[in-house]
Design an enzyme around this catalytic site. Structure first.
Site, PDB file in Angstrom:
ATOM      1  N   ASP A   1      -0.252  -5.526   9.476  1.00  0.00           N
ATOM      2  CA  ASP A   1      -1.287  -4.542   9.152  1.00  0.00           C
ATOM      3  C   ASP A   1      -2.508  -5.341   8.698  1.00  0.00           C
ATOM      4  O   ASP A   1      -2.473  -6.040   7.684  1.00  0.00           O
ATOM      5  CB  ASP A   1      -0.800  -3.611   8.030  1.00  0.00           C
ATOM      6  CG  ASP A   1      -1.795  -2.483   7.766  1.00  0.00           C
ATOM      7  OD1 ASP A   1      -2.869  -2.469   8.403  1.00  0.00           O
ATOM      8  OD2 ASP A   1      -1.507  -1.607   6.918  1.00  0.00           O
TER       9      ASP A   1
ATOM     10  N   TRP B   1       0.870  -1.178   0.000  1.00  0.00           N
ATOM     11  CA  TRP B   1       0.000   0.000   0.000  1.00  0.00           C
ATOM     12  C   TRP B   1       0.909   1.231   0.000  1.00  0.00           C
ATOM     13  O   TRP B   1       1.816   1.322   0.839  1.00  0.00           O
ATOM     14  CB  TRP B   1      -0.865  -0.047   1.260  1.00  0.00           C
ATOM     15  CG  TRP B   1      -1.775   1.101   1.474  1.00  0.00           C
ATOM     16  CD1 TRP B   1      -2.625   1.664   0.573  1.00  0.00           C
ATOM     17  CD2 TRP B   1      -1.968   1.816   2.706  1.00  0.00           C
ATOM     18  NE1 TRP B   1      -3.336   2.684   1.160  1.00  0.00           N
ATOM     19  CE2 TRP B   1      -2.947   2.803   2.464  1.00  0.00           C
ATOM     20  CE3 TRP B   1      -1.411   1.724   3.986  1.00  0.00           C
ATOM     21  CZ2 TRP B   1      -3.381   3.691   3.454  1.00  0.00           C
ATOM     22  CZ3 TRP B   1      -1.845   2.592   4.964  1.00  0.00           C
ATOM     23  CH2 TRP B   1      -2.812   3.554   4.697  1.00  0.00           C
TER      24      TRP B   1
ATOM     25  N   LYS C   1     -12.928  -0.760   6.290  1.00  0.00           N
ATOM     26  CA  LYS C   1     -13.516  -1.623   5.253  1.00  0.00           C
ATOM     27  C   LYS C   1     -14.550  -2.562   5.840  1.00  0.00           C
ATOM     28  O   LYS C   1     -15.658  -2.665   5.335  1.00  0.00           O
ATOM     29  CB  LYS C   1     -12.443  -2.449   4.563  1.00  0.00           C
ATOM     30  CG  LYS C   1     -11.097  -1.795   4.446  1.00  0.00           C
ATOM     31  CD  LYS C   1     -11.030  -0.795   3.347  1.00  0.00           C
ATOM     32  CE  LYS C   1      -9.667  -0.131   3.361  1.00  0.00           C
ATOM     33  NZ  LYS C   1      -9.479   0.799   2.296  1.00  0.00           N
TER      34      LYS C   1
HETATM   35  C1  LMR Z   1      -6.720   1.936  -0.567  1.00  0.00           C
HETATM   36  O1  LMR Z   1      -5.671   1.293  -0.600  1.00  0.00           O
HETATM   37  O2  LMR Z   1      -7.335   2.282  -1.589  1.00  0.00           O
HETATM   38  C2  LMR Z   1      -7.318   2.288   0.769  1.00  0.00           C
HETATM   39  O3  LMR Z   1      -6.568   1.736   1.797  1.00  0.00           O
HETATM   40  C3  LMR Z   1      -7.589   3.726   0.932  1.00  0.00           C
HETATM   41  C4  LMR Z   1      -6.372   4.550   1.213  1.00  0.00           C
HETATM   42  O4  LMR Z   1      -6.377   5.272   2.212  1.00  0.00           O
HETATM   43  O5  LMR Z   1      -5.407   4.501   0.446  1.00  0.00           O
END
Ligand code: LMR
Length: 421
Positions: A232, A151, A268
């Site tokens: 996480d 991420w 989520k």
């Molecule tokens: C995502 O990966 O789209 C979500 O976790 C929202 C974000 O805050 O990036």
């Protein structure tokens, strides 16, 4: 007094706007966030058929945001009983208690023995950030190993906490699955006692998780090397539809006696995106250590935001503290996960029907909210320019934004930009 006001006024006018505006002259615009910037671009597009499969936010089959029935019922119960007092620095004890059960298990001895230091956090991001700051403060020479890819915000979080970052192999672009051999090599080759960031389930952005057997091997190797695992867990329930099953990775590490850290989020799985409610926990050697660690986590929160917001925490504790509401929640999480699984099948079938020369098996093999499609940034740019389809440039499709209404359009567009590849 009047004289002082007059002098101040004269100083402001005599220095003029030049000195005022010069304070921030050197500030350049920040680059757009690779995920939230996509939403901004989507909102700015007036095209009637535009599609947003960028941000990981659940939509119903009409493409509308969802407030779960369990949340509506919890809000009804809370209304009238809510006061606006501060929560403690560590947040709602009741919410934290219920949240720990989800990660560590209802009958966890660690919970019974009070060995977990935990605080309410500003969702998963806040939990990761407090942990990163804690890591910097109490293990100042350590680094964090982050999977490739991850991420995008993980990099920002540990960067801003001034923790040096290393990476480890995770995804295998050819197989569009896990690069387990390279992952294990990286775990073995990292200096003993390294910190690793692991996605507990429904890996973001790839939708690729280790199997139970692989988790066991990873945990074993972490033990051999004395590594620290920080999980996480932003998507508990979204991988299998069952939060209990999705905690398996963590439970395997706990069975092996690891003292793990964990970030949890209700964005989520309860659809509480904007409520910013989550939890940070660290397993300690004993209760005394847990008390000390918790006090330091609170100490980190105090100058940052003092104490966390109350409303989302109350929603969570109301739902999880009531057996009927909890059952309803579990049913609704499964409903969301199932709709996404259905859309995976449908997207794959629709692309295959068009005679694509490529394999799209990974759409149904990957799990959770995302499909890591394998599309290049240039192909994604074409999707956006020619078809008004918005997604992150790494080729990640948020399956939560795919609906019966747009799946065919999306499939055609994907086929169009990939068929010559
Ligand atoms: C995502 O990966 O789209 C979500 O976790 C929202 C974000 O805050 O990036």
């Amino acid at each position: 007094m009047a004289l002082r006001t007059a002098i101040t006024k004269r100083m402001i006018t005599s220095h003029g706007s030049r000195s005022i505006s010069s304070w921030w002259k050197h500030v350049e615009p920040a680059p757009k966030d690779p995920i939230l910037g996509v939403t901004e671009a989507f909102l700015a597009d007036p095209h009637p058929d535009k599609v947003n499969v960028g941000v990981g936010a659940y939509r119903d089959d009409n493409g509308k945001p969802v407030v779960l029935d369990c949340v509506r019922e919890a809000e009804r119960r809370i209304a009238g009983n809510l006061n606006m007092e501060y929560l403690p620095m560590g947040g709602s004890n009741k919410m934290v208690e219920e949240t720990l059960k989800l990660a560590y298990g209802d009958d966890s001895d660690l919970i019974k023995d009070k060995r977990i230091a935990a605080i309410q956090a500003l969702s998963g991001t806040g939990a990761c950030r407090i942990f990163a700051d804690f890591q910097k403060r109490f293990s100042p020479d350590s680094q964090i190993y982050i999977p490739v890819p991850t991420w995008s915000n993980h990099h920002n979080i540990w960067r801003d906490a001034n923790v040096p970052q290393r990476t480890f192999h995770y995804y295998h672009p050819e197989s569009k699955g896990l690069d387990f051999a390279s992952l294990m090599d990286d775990v073995k080759n990292a200096p003993n006692g390294s910190f690793f960031l692991l996605h507990a389930c429904a890996h973001n952005p790839t939708g690729v998780d280790p199997t139970v057997e692989q988790w066991k091997e990873i945990s074993y190797q972490f033990k051999v090397k004395g590594h620290f695992a920080f999980f996480d867990m932003a998507y508990q329930g979204f991988a299998s539809g069952d939060p209990e099953r999705d905690a398996k990775s963590i439970r395997i590490f706990l069975e092996d006696g690891h003292l793990i850290g964990c970030s949890q989020s209700y964005a989520k799985n309860m659809g509480l995106y904007g409520q910013r409610v989550g939890c940070l926990s660290l397993v300690c050697e004993d209760e005394k250590q847990a008390v000390a660690v918790k006090s330091q986590l609170q100490q980190l929160a105090r100058p940052m935001y003092s104490n966390p917001p109350v409303h989302g925490a109350l929603i969570v504790s109301t739902i999880l503290g009531d057996p009927d509401l909890k059952q309803l929640w579990l049913k609704e999480v499964k409903g969301m996960a199932d709709r996404i699984i259905g859309m995976r099948t449908s997207l794959r079938e629709n692309i295959e029907k068009l005679g694509s020369p490529l394999s799209w098996e990974h759409i149904t093999n990957q799990i959770g909210m995302f499909c890591y499609s394998g599309m290049t940034p240039e192909q994604v740019d074409r999707l956006t320019k020619e078809f008004h389809i918005y997604m992150t440039r790494n080729g990640r499709i948020s399956m939560a934004g795919v609906t019966s209404g747009n799946v065919e359009y999306l499939a055609k567009a994907i086929h169009e930009v990939t068929k010559a590849a």
